[in-house]
Design an enzyme around this catalytic site. Structure first.
Site, PDB file in Angstrom:
ATOM      1  N   HIS A  67      -4.522  -4.991  -0.071  1.00  0.00           N
ATOM      2  CA  HIS A  67      -3.354  -5.404   0.910  1.00  0.00           C
ATOM      3  C   HIS A  67      -3.667  -6.812   0.955  1.00  0.00           C
ATOM      4  O   HIS A  67      -4.563  -7.701   1.565  1.00  0.00           O
ATOM      5  CB  HIS A  67      -4.426  -5.031   2.094  1.00  0.00           C
ATOM      6  CG  HIS A  67      -4.012  -3.205   2.268  1.00  0.00           C
ATOM      7  ND1 HIS A  67      -3.188  -3.026   3.548  1.00  0.00           N
ATOM      8  CD2 HIS A  67      -4.782  -2.451   1.968  1.00  0.00           C
ATOM      9  CE1 HIS A  67      -3.094  -1.583   3.923  1.00  0.00           C
ATOM     10  NE2 HIS A  67      -3.908  -1.219   2.465  1.00  0.00           N
ATOM     11  N   CYS A 122       0.923  -0.615   0.189  1.00  0.00           N
ATOM     12  CA  CYS A 122      -0.046  -0.157  -0.005  1.00  0.00           C
ATOM     13  C   CYS A 122       0.954   1.247   0.140  1.00  0.00           C
ATOM     14  O   CYS A 122       1.639   0.990  -1.065  1.00  0.00           O
ATOM     15  CB  CYS A 122      -0.604   0.066   1.416  1.00  0.00           C
ATOM     16  SG  CYS A 122      -2.408   1.148   1.480  1.00  0.00           S
ATOM     17  N   GLU A 180      -2.545  -8.779   3.119  1.00  0.00           N
ATOM     18  CA  GLU A 180      -2.655  -9.592   4.863  1.00  0.00           C
ATOM     19  C   GLU A 180      -4.290  -9.431   4.454  1.00  0.00           C
ATOM     20  O   GLU A 180      -4.625  -9.817   6.133  1.00  0.00           O
ATOM     21  CB  GLU A 180      -1.808  -8.328   5.452  1.00  0.00           C
ATOM     22  CG  GLU A 180      -2.335  -7.245   6.048  1.00  0.00           C
ATOM     23  CD  GLU A 180      -2.054  -6.103   5.425  1.00  0.00           C
ATOM     24  OE1 GLU A 180      -1.818  -6.603   3.713  1.00  0.00           O
ATOM     25  OE2 GLU A 180      -1.682  -5.015   5.287  1.00  0.00           O
TER      26      GLU A 180
END
Lengths: 217, 252
Positions: A190, A80, A192
């Protein structure tokens, strides 16, 4: 094997540490020069404003450390804001200088489609290949048009097509959603926060770290 | 076209998932971490945890639930209820939340939204509005988990929240919440063209058709679901497949 996540006081990093642990790798949150330079892989996370990110990297003397690490040719992953910081500059809140590892500028995401002008771009959205084949990259094994989670208002305008690993279309704008230059990777989304696909991408990054470590660069 | 998000909304009171009607008459229905993990495994796009009673006690007590949730859930997590200070937001983010939802404190002190979005980024700040209909095409914003009227017109308040720096708006219909009789479509129609930040619609979903009806008639970004998932009325994969069959983009 050791993966370091750069600690520069910017945003929630717990999920990245949890995701690394979920794919079975030991990771450490740190800004220590020796630990970073001796890691097998380094992750630069981050959300928020570009200038704030650069200011914090400066504050903790991380810019030279990052450059020195990248010079070793060991794998690096910006997530990001961490991807955007890899570029030369950003137009967010005036002009700010970036790390300059990838040629290009971070600009506001311009969307003009009458039905979709919402910003930030908060959405699951698709990854499509661009100039670089995905085999043996962090997107190895990811199917075209796989959905990952985005939340951002600025995008990387990358100068060299050969640095664009994937692109994504929001409203009427197609932007660069992942970059690659040698062993430096950046993703606008993202991983994650992108469910199984995201964990797969993190796993691939870890695998690349592992294979380079075994080659003994 | 933008992909719509299906969000699992989990209201929590004293460690238990609770569900009421019109945010009242709360019943315990399960364990928040078990629910969240199941929804993640089934393909939910996002999870929202709301501390249902925090507003009365001026505190949010979900930290350890969030900490545990983000060990095994890799989609965005929002936490709301009782977020009053910058320290509360820090605490929520440090526990592993990606965003916070703010209602009461935004009414008491609108500049809190501006300060919070300046510090943490607007992507992190979800302004929560609880709307109760006062007459045709007019709604009033409520606070304290739907107990206190504020005198604020919902459409105007949503516009103001965008100006203040909110990154998203979660708009809950108090009249439809918990009723499973469908979303209050004209509420979302009234707000949707007045702002250009994402709207999460919450309150009233009883079947997948309710979500399809809403998405076909009001271009919201996300729908939040509680009862349907809590009571296992329909599965997440079924809901998503049906939405997709109706030519609405969604992650499968």
């Amino acid at each position: 094997m050791k993966i370091a996540v750069i600690d520069y006081d910017i945003g929630n990093v717990k999920s990245i540490l949890n995701a690394l642990s979920n794919v079975g790798v030991e990771s450490i949150l740190t800004r220590d020069e020796e630990i970073l330079l001796n890691s097998d892989g380094v992750v630069l996370p981050g959300v928020g404003a570009f200038s704030h990110g650069m200011d914090n990297l400066k504050k903790y003397n991380l810019i030279d450390i990052i450059n020195n690490y990248i010079a070793t040719n060991k794998p690096f992953l910006g997530i990001c804001l961490g991807m955007q910081l890899l570029l030369e500059k950003s137009e967010e809140f005036g002009l700010s200088k970036g790390l300059g590892i990838i040629n290009g500028t971070v600009k506001k995401l311009i969307v003009k489609h009458p039905d979709y002008q919402n910003l930030p771009h908060v959405s699951w959205n698709e990854l499509h290949p661009h100039s670089i084949p995905w085999e043996e990259t962090i997107l190895d094994g990811v199917k075209t048009a796989s959905d990952v989670y985005f939340v951002h208002s600025y995008v990387a305008q990358v100068e060299n097509n050969n640095n664009i690993l994937s692109c994504t279309t929001y409203s009427d704008n197609t932007f660069c959603s992942a970059v690659k230059k040698d062993n430096v990777y950046g993703v606008q989304f993202h991983p994650e926060k992108s469910g199984d696909i995201g964990l797969h991408i993190i796993k691939k990054f870890v695998n690349i770290c592992d294979s380079i470590r075994n080659k003994g660069i | 076209m933008n992909k719509k998000r299906l969000i699992g909304r989990i209201d929590v009171k004293n460690e238990h998932v609770i569900k009421g009607i019109h945010l009242e008459g709360l019943r315990k229905v399960g364990n928040p971490n078990d629910f969240a993990k199941k929804y993640y495994d089934d393909g939910i796009d996002e999870i929202i945890f709301m501390d249902a009673v925090a507003a009365y006690y001026d505190r949010n007590s979900l930290s350890h639930i969030i900490e545990k949730a983000c060990e095994c859930i890799f989609v965005p997590i929002t936490v709301g209820g009782g977020i009053r200070t910058i320290a509360d937001i820090k605490n929520a983010l440090n526990s592993g939340a990606d965003k916070v939802a703010i209602n009461t404190q935004a009414i008491h002190n609108p500049s809190f939204i501006t300060e919070a979005s300046r510090i943490f980024g607007s992507q992190c700040i979800v302004a929560s509005i609880v709307a109760k209909k006062v007459m045709d095409n007019s709604w009033e914003a409520y606070i304290e988990n739907g107990r206190e009227p504020t005198g604020k017109n919902v459409v105007e308040w949503a516009q103001e929240l965008q100006k203040l720096g909110a990154g998203e708006i979660m708009l809950t219909s108090l009249d439809h919440e918990g009723t499973k009789r469908g979303f209050e479509v004209n509420l979302y129609q009234a707000v949707i063209n007045k702002i250009n930040i994402p709207i999460i619609a919450s309150g009233g979903m009883g079947t997948t058709n309710d979500a399809i009806n809403l998405l076909n008639n009001a271009n919201v970004d996300a729908v939040a679901v509680a009862s349907v998932l809590h009571y296992n009325l329909e599965s997440i994969s079924t809901i998503k497949k049906e939405i997709k069959v109706n030519n609405i983009k969604i992650r499968i």
